[in-house]
Design an enzyme around this catalytic site. Structure first.
Site, PDB file in Angstrom:
ATOM      1  N   HIS A 149      37.409  40.615  42.644  1.00 26.58           N
ATOM      2  CA  HIS A 149      38.428  41.106  43.279  1.00 26.58           C
ATOM      3  C   HIS A 149      39.596  41.707  42.790  1.00 26.58           C
ATOM      4  O   HIS A 149      40.289  42.484  43.392  1.00 26.58           O
ATOM      5  CB  HIS A 149      38.725  39.847  44.374  1.00 26.58           C
ATOM      6  N   ASP A 180      32.872  35.757  41.469  1.00 30.78           N
ATOM      7  CA  ASP A 180      33.914  36.669  41.670  1.00 30.78           C
ATOM      8  C   ASP A 180      34.178  36.845  40.301  1.00 30.78           C
ATOM      9  O   ASP A 180      35.376  36.248  39.567  1.00 30.78           O
ATOM     10  CB  ASP A 180      35.039  35.920  42.581  1.00 30.78           C
ATOM     11  N   SER A 260      45.152  35.435  39.450  1.00 30.87           N
ATOM     12  CA  SER A 260      43.544  35.713  39.786  1.00 30.87           C
ATOM     13  C   SER A 260      42.949  36.339  38.259  1.00 30.87           C
ATOM     14  O   SER A 260      43.442  37.308  37.847  1.00 30.87           O
ATOM     15  CB  SER A 260      43.290  36.477  40.884  1.00 30.87           C
TER      16      SER A 260
END
Length: 411
Positions: A149, A180, A260
């Site tokens: 993402h 992810d 992230s």
């Protein structure tokens, strides 16, 4: 408090002497009371030194210092291989401009009509930063890992900023269709790297360290925490899209927006997870993808330049005691092939359909690996290869069948 306790014990000793008991008994009692006095005083001072809190376990100051030194060592050794990833793209902006300069003056404005003072907007394109995340280098030639993402942005360019402030244009090599996870490449050599650990050996309560570009602003932020849980499943949202993530590591190490794609490390400095999500309505609940889930994908990108996963082509429910009772099933474990009105149990054109699998079949094992709640169908299939011939043991109408099929590739 100490004086009162001592005076109380002294009076007790005097009382013992007055009782004129056997000398040996008296000495024994006196010894016990003196020991109690010493223990009470020591306990009182220990309680005071602990700030009024009783110590938990037998952790000494030396042991605590040793763990602090481990965390400091992990941060110092690992930070050079942790990077910030910035996405930029051309965005359309509109500049407002008034044609008549007198319209902005309160006095002259009264002499002009609205149409004469109407402003115009001119569209222009500006390159702007649209997101920021983290990543870490796993190969000295600039191969690095991040979350999907972080780089799943159409028509964006990506820049990697290393811990020394240097900037490198980055190429997205592959995006994982199941997890992810994505891999990027920057040009160069001799980059510091992070070793990959074994997430399968993690224990709840184990100390971990997270490093990343917190809030997209504070690069190489280090936080410390514990493994709070294992095998978590969540629905992760990013923008307008969402996906289900399975078998995640839960940690209370602070993971903020911008973290992230950064590494979750053990105290040996090995990557055991990829920081990927946080619980929005809670504190200190973060999640990381176990590194073991992506090791095969890393090897695939290195050798094939892309990520591929084997594909069977069935929808299923793992058998539980409740499902067995509700459906009157005759087996205790396995994967029940089942669908609904919108989603067929066996996907048309899939390897499962070509092998003759049907709705209601129960897949008991694949290549001898029994399917259980801990070792479900998806986990077993992901451990196999695209194009591999596998033997399926299934239960159908009180019979055991063993068809062989060729696994396809998941789109």
């Amino acid at each position: 408090m100490e004086k009162n306790y001592r005076d109380f014990l002294v009076e007790k000793i005097k009382a013992i002497k007055r009782w004129r008991l056997n000398r040996r008994v008296s000495q024994l009692l006196i010894t016990v009371l003196v020991a109690a006095l010493a223990g009470g005083v020591a306990g009182f001072y220990g309680y005071s030194l602990a700030g009024g809190k009783l110590p938990l376990g037998n952790i000494t100051e030396k042991q605590e210092f040793a763990e602090d030194q481990l965390v400091i060592g992990v941060a110092e050794k690992s930070s050079p291989a942790v990077v910030s990833i910035v996405a930029t793209k051309d965005l359309q902006v509109f500049n407002q401009r008034q044609v008549n300069p007198f319209c902005s003056d309160p006095f002259f404005r009264q002499f002009f009509s609205d149409s004469e003072c109407r402003s115009t907007s001119t569209p222009q394109t500006q390159r702007q930063q649209v997101s920021a995340g983290s990543g870490f280098i796993v190969r000295s030639d600039g191969l690095l890992i991040t979350n999907k993402h972080v780089v799943d942005i159409a028509q964006a360019d990506f820049t990697v900023i290393t811990s020394d402030g240097k900037k490198y244009p980055a190429q997205v090599l592959a995006k994982d269709p199941l997890h992810d996870f994505a891999m990027l490449k920057i040009s160069g050599s001799g980059f510091p790297i992070l070793p990959l650990g074994d997430s399968g050996k993690l224990k709840i309560g184990q100390s971990v360290v997270a490093i990343g570009n917190a809030l997209g602003e504070f690069s190489n932020t280090v936080s410390r925490g514990l493994v709070s849980g294992l095998s978590r499943s969540i629905i992760a949202s990013s923008g307008s899209s969402s996906e289900r993530l399975e078998q995640l590591i839960q940690t209370d190490a602070a993971i903020n927006p911008g973290n992230s794609g950064g590494p979750l490390l053990n105290l040996r400095g090995e990557v055991i997870g990829i920081n990927t999500a946080i619980a929005q309505d809670a504190q200190n609940i973060g999640f990381a993808i176990p590194i073991d889930q992506v090791k095969a994908a890393i090897n695939q990108v290195s050798t094939q330049g892309r990520i591929s996963y084997p594909y069977l082509g069935v929808r299923y429910q793992m058998i539980t005691p409740e499902l067995k009772q509700a459906r009157s099933l005759k087996v205790d474990q396995g994967a029940l092939v089942s669908g609904d009105a919108q989603n067929p149990a066996v996907v048309p054109g899939s390897p499962a359909e070509r092998a003759g699998l049907r709705e209601g079949d129960i897949i008991l094992s694949i290549n001898g690996l029994n399917l259980t709640s801990e070792q479900d169908l998806a986990k077993v299939v992901q451990g196999l290869q695209v194009g591999q011939a596998v033997q399926i043991k299934l239960w159908r109408a009180d019979q055991t069948l063993t068809p062989v099929l060729i696994l396809g590739e998941r789109n």
